[in-house]
Each structure stands twice: as C-alpha cells, then as structure tokens.
Write a protein that holds these residues in place. Structure first.
Motif, PDB file in Angstrom:
ATOM      1  N   UNK A  82       0.983  -1.208   0.048  1.00 26.31           N
ATOM      2  CA  UNK A  82      -0.069   0.093  -0.063  1.00 26.31           C
ATOM      3  C   UNK A  82       0.879   1.302  -0.032  1.00 26.31           C
ATOM      4  N   UNK A  83       1.829   1.337   0.900  1.00 23.78           N
ATOM      5  CA  UNK A  83       2.885   2.325   0.922  1.00 23.78           C
ATOM      6  C   UNK A  83       3.478   2.529  -0.456  1.00 23.78           C
ATOM      7  N   UNK A  84       3.746   1.462  -0.870  1.00 26.16           N
ATOM      8  CA  UNK A  84       4.684   1.488  -2.104  1.00 26.16           C
ATOM      9  C   UNK A  84       3.655   2.292  -3.423  1.00 26.16           C
ATOM     10  N   UNK A  85       2.487   1.723  -3.427  1.00 27.46           N
ATOM     11  CA  UNK A  85       1.666   2.406  -4.601  1.00 27.46           C
ATOM     12  C   UNK A  85       1.504   3.665  -4.504  1.00 27.46           C
ATOM     13  N   UNK A  86       1.280   3.975  -3.247  1.00 30.59           N
ATOM     14  CA  UNK A  86       0.925   5.726  -3.218  1.00 30.59           C
ATOM     15  C   UNK A  86       2.341   6.327  -3.347  1.00 30.59           C
ATOM     16  N   UNK A  87       3.397   5.844  -2.868  1.00 28.20           N
ATOM     17  CA  UNK A  87       4.628   6.546  -2.827  1.00 28.20           C
ATOM     18  C   UNK A  87       4.982   6.405  -4.545  1.00 28.20           C
ATOM     19  N   UNK A  94       0.904  17.504  -5.170  1.00 31.25           N
ATOM     20  CA  UNK A  94       0.287  16.371  -4.447  1.00 31.25           C
ATOM     21  C   UNK A  94       0.985  15.862  -3.071  1.00 31.25           C
ATOM     22  N   UNK A  95       0.155  15.604  -2.316  1.00 33.74           N
ATOM     23  CA  UNK A  95       0.672  15.186  -1.069  1.00 33.74           C
ATOM     24  C   UNK A  95      -0.240  14.274  -0.119  1.00 33.74           C
ATOM     25  N   UNK A  96       0.434  13.612   0.630  1.00 30.83           N
ATOM     26  CA  UNK A  96      -0.315  12.485   1.414  1.00 30.83           C
ATOM     27  C   UNK A  96      -0.198  12.962   2.921  1.00 30.83           C
ATOM     28  N   UNK A  97      -1.191  12.492   3.621  1.00 28.56           N
ATOM     29  CA  UNK A  97      -1.134  12.668   5.026  1.00 28.56           C
ATOM     30  C   UNK A  97      -1.802  11.607   5.744  1.00 28.56           C
ATOM     31  N   UNK A 132      -3.561  17.244  -6.034  1.00 26.18           N
ATOM     32  CA  UNK A 132      -4.107  15.958  -5.410  1.00 26.18           C
ATOM     33  C   UNK A 132      -3.791  15.595  -4.045  1.00 26.18           C
ATOM     34  N   UNK A 133      -4.859  15.262  -3.342  1.00 24.69           N
ATOM     35  CA  UNK A 133      -4.632  15.280  -1.928  1.00 24.69           C
ATOM     36  C   UNK A 133      -4.915  13.681  -1.159  1.00 24.69           C
ATOM     37  N   UNK A 134      -3.961  12.795  -0.803  1.00 20.85           N
ATOM     38  CA  UNK A 134      -4.340  11.554  -0.325  1.00 20.85           C
ATOM     39  C   UNK A 134      -4.247  11.584   1.198  1.00 20.85           C
ATOM     40  N   UNK A 177      -8.704   8.617   1.739  1.00 22.40           N
ATOM     41  CA  UNK A 177      -9.536   9.844   0.844  1.00 22.40           C
ATOM     42  C   UNK A 177      -8.474  10.020  -0.166  1.00 22.40           C
ATOM     43  N   UNK A 178      -9.020  10.301  -1.271  1.00 28.13           N
ATOM     44  CA  UNK A 178      -8.579  10.674  -2.705  1.00 28.13           C
ATOM     45  C   UNK A 178      -9.141  12.045  -3.074  1.00 28.13           C
ATOM     46  N   UNK A 179      -8.558  13.196  -3.042  1.00 27.72           N
ATOM     47  CA  UNK A 179      -9.314  14.428  -3.826  1.00 27.72           C
ATOM     48  C   UNK A 179      -8.355  14.978  -4.763  1.00 27.72           C
ATOM     49  N   UNK A 180      -9.049  15.308  -5.923  1.00 29.78           N
ATOM     50  CA  UNK A 180      -8.162  16.040  -7.043  1.00 29.78           C
ATOM     51  C   UNK A 180      -9.059  17.033  -7.447  1.00 29.78           C
ATOM     52  N   UNK A 181      -8.556  18.133  -8.077  1.00 27.50           N
ATOM     53  CA  UNK A 181      -9.000  19.067  -9.043  1.00 27.50           C
ATOM     54  C   UNK A 181      -9.749  18.497 -10.027  1.00 27.50           C
TER      55      UNK A 181
END
Lengths: 241, 214
Positions: B74-79, B92-95, B133-135, B147-151
């Motif tokens: 999961x970490x790898x795909x998001x990274x 793009x960011x992750x939190x 892009x906010x994840x 949560x995945x949010x994009x313009x």
C-alpha cells in the motif's frame, strides 16, 4: 438554541474569536449564544455531560497545551453531540488538511495565519451551522439520516435521486444530485422513508419528485441530474397513474 | 500484479536517480574541500545545494507521513504515484495521523483500486495542467478511511457516466479502470465508497470497516 463554544489557550486570540462570534450573533439576530469560551478542554466536556441535548458549534484550537489535543477533544465532543459542528482553528504549521476534516468529520478548518479572513470564515461557519439547526428544528425539510463511518449524515430528501441495491446483501448505493454514497441498509425499507419514494424495480427506489423523463420502452427513468435508474413495466404503470 | 511490479520499478528508478544526484553532490563538495577553498564552498553550498535541499525536503515533507503506513504494498503504490505526480510538477501530498498497520481488505485488491483511482486523478490533473491531489489515510475506531481528492474539470460528467465500463475522458480502448475498481468495492461487504463532485473537486472516500476478530 444553537450553543457556541470556543476552546483556545491564547487569551488574545480567544478574545478576538469571542468578538467575531458575538458580533455576528447580534447583527444576524441568531437564536444562538456563546455559552462557553475557555482554555480548558475539560470545561467543554463537563458542560456537555451535564447538558446532553446541546446542539453546538465548536471552534477548537488544535494545539491546546493540555493532555488532550483539539482533535482528541473533538472526538469526545462527538461522543455526546453526534451531529455537532466542529471547526478547527489552527496555525499553518499544523496543517494536515484531510486529517482535520475527516478524522472527526469537521465542518471546516480555519488557519490563523491569515487574520483577515478568520472573521469571515467564522461567520460562514456560524451561518451554515445555524441553517442546519433551523432545518432540523422546524422539520421543514425532510432529512434522511445515514451512518457513514463514525458520522451520522443528514441528506435532504430533495437531494436524493434514487437508491440502488448493491451486489452484496445489505449494501445500498444512494445517488444524490452530485454524489454517490454506499452504506449498510436494505433496499425494501427505503421505499418507506417518505411518500415521494417509490420502489420502481426490485433493485431501485426512486424519488418521484426528481424524475426528468420515463422511457416506457427502454424501461429506464432519467433523473434531473442526468443519471438513469431501472424500472419494471409494472412499476412504470404505477408511476404514470 | 503487473501494474504493481511496474510501480515498484518506477519507485526504484527514482531512488537510483536520487543516489546518483547525491553522489554528484558529494563529489562536487569534496572538490572544494581538497582545494581548501572555503569561500567557493560557501558560495556553492548556498547557491546550489541549499536551494535544492529545500526542494527535496519540501517534497519529502509532503510524503513523510507515508512512513506511518506499515503495509508495504500500500505504501509503495501511493509513494510511486505521488512521486510520479510530483515529477510532473503536480501539487500532490499525502497525510496520515496514526500508524496504519492493518486494513481489513485483501491487499492486492486494495492496491488495484488505489492504482486506478490515483491514475485517474493524475490523468485529470495533467489534462488540466493545474490543481492538486490530496491523499489521506485515517484510522478511526472501527474503520480505516482513505481519501483521494483531486481538482477536476468544470464540465465533468455525472458520476454514473464516469463509472460506465467503456467511458473514458480519453479516446478508444480505455476507461475500464474505474468500472473495475467499482466492481471490486461493490463485492466487498465491508468496503464502502463515497464519491462526491463539488466545487471543482472530485472526492473519493473509501471506508474499510474492521472485520470482527481481526
């Protein structure tokens, strides 16, 4: 009455918040009151424990210099006032936007670093919270309540296009004007939530007031947001009556 | 699986690129040190390295929460998707606030869904040439929320249209992604999706309830 709460440990900032809130309540003549403004999160929890029917809006600093953070406080508030409006007021350095919004399903997130807009944002929040409060109180608008995650969400009937049963038992997909929400329910109970709802197919319950067009041959119903739901021949006859 | 392997490769490639840069920086610093040219070193350090390091740190800052995810695939795909997006100069960011050690969903299925959602989000942002892009991943009492949010574009079609098997904002032979992801989610009894289009934001929330006894 809508009860307003402030929890902020900086006296100067707290005084500002109080002023913005009181001014707005007075000018707009809201049925609202700033009942508690404090630097101690436990004051709010104690108040709620002795006033369990409180309908509140809570402006919380995130970093409270207490043994609980604003987020922790918000979670505990939620335990008592499940549909309360939580607004975080915080500095930019603490910014993790999604977490604040969704950890406790906050209403908004106000950043202190832009003083000019704080007052406006606070008033916007009060405006929305008051509107929600009035809707709930008068029962004027019919609300469908659904539990999603740790939050109970109220959706106005007028926003609902149709319900669709999912591929696994007890899973239903709610289609609103601009969203889709999956939740745990059974489709047949949903035809009874209001007289405008109608079981038009074994897998669909449609909101009759949001129908744009009925295709009798294709057996589909077009909704005002452009989405389609299925209909059985027999139910179409019932709809056209 | 193929998609996943590809992501790992991309990720690895990024790492190699970084190591290469790092090596170069060290070599260049060493040059000044051997010459005992403190003045040159100072100038070089402040005008070149410090500038880039803030770049790297800035990027890293927005990825640092990834270390809280303890499920490697999961970490790898998001990274890899985030690094790809940042490489394309997308915001793009992750939190994540809490450590996430287990999620009650088959990991391969979740990787597939995240891959599809993130690809779609990045594709939309590339076509807009702006936006963000906010994840986010949030652990709550009885579930994990992703949560995945994009313009998104102003004239975005309705959600039902986007979800149709052959629909794609690009032409021919594409557009199976979202409908596949949807089918996976709809077959998982404890996984619930919410999709919202609001204020030019496309927001997807995946709620994965903990299974009892796990």
């Amino acid at each position: 009455m809508l009860s307003v709460f402030v929890c902020e440990d900086d006296l100067n900032q707290r005084t500002h918040l109080e002023k913005y809130i009181n001014d707005y309540i007075m000018i707009e003549e809201l049925d609202a009151k700033l009942v508690l403004s404090t630097d101690n999160p436990y004051d709010i929890l104690n108040y709620l424990k002795s006033n369990v029917h409180t309908r509140g809006i809570y402006f919380l600093d995130v970093d409270l210099k207490s043994d609980i953070t604003g987020i922790g406080l918000a979670s505990e508030i939620r335990e008592i006032d499940t549909i309360g409006n939580i607004v975080f007021v915080t500095t930019h350095s603490e910014l993790t936007y999604l977490t604040f919004l969704y950890k406790v399903e906050a209403m908004d997130y106000i950043i202190k670093d832009t003083p000019g807009s704080i007052c406006q944002r606070i008033q916007d929040c009060l405006h929305v919270a008051n509107k929600r409060y009035l809707n709930d109180r008068t029962g004027e608008k019919k609300i469908f309540k659904v539990k999603i995650g740790n939050q109970i969400r109220g959706i106005e009937h007028s926003e609902i296009m149709f319900f669709e049963s999912g591929l696994v038992p007890h899973k239903v997909i709610l289609h609103t004007f601009n969203s889709q929400i999956e939740f745990y329910h059974t489709i047949h109970e949903l035809a009874n939530i209001g007289e405008e709802f109608y079981r038009c197919h074994k897998s669909f319950v449609v909101n009759k007031t949001n129908i744009k067009n009925i295709d009798r041959v294709g057996k589909v119903i077009e909704m005002i947001n452009g989405e389609f739901c299925l209909a059985s021949s027999r139910s179409i006859k019932g709809l056209l009556k | 699986m193929e998609r996943y392997t590809q992501d790992i490769e991309n990720h690895y490639f990024e790492l190699r690129k970084f190591r290469h840069d790092y090596q170069n920086i060290l070599t260049s610093l060493e040059h000044y040190i051997i010459q005992e040219d403190i003045h040159g070193l100072k100038t070089y350090f402040y005008s070149n390295i410090k500038k880039h390091s803030s770049d790297i740190l800035n990027k890293e800052y927005r990825l640092k929460d990834l270390s809280k995810i303890k499920i490697s695939p999961i970490k790898s795909i998001i990274a890899s998707k985030l690094i790809y997006a940042q490489d394309k100069e997308l915001n793009a960011s992750f939190e994540a606030l809490d450590t996430i050690g287990d999620i009650s969903m088959d990991t391969v299925l979740l990787v597939r869904i995240l891959g599809i959602f993130l690809d779609n989000a990045i594709e939309e942002l590339l076509s807009l040439e702006k936006g963000e892009l906010l994840i986010g991943m949030i652990k709550n009492a009885d579930h994990v929320l992703i949560i995945i949010q994009n313009t998104c574009r102003k004239d975005i079609p309705n959600i039902q249209t986007l979800q149709k098997p052959n629909f794609s904002t690009k032409t021919s032979g594409r557009g199976l992604g979202l409908s596949n992801a949807l089918e996976i989610i709809r077959l998982c009894p404890n996984v619930f999706l919410e999709t919202i289009i609001e204020d030019r934001a496309f927001l997807q929330k995946i709620i994965i309830y903990d299974k009892e006894g796990e």
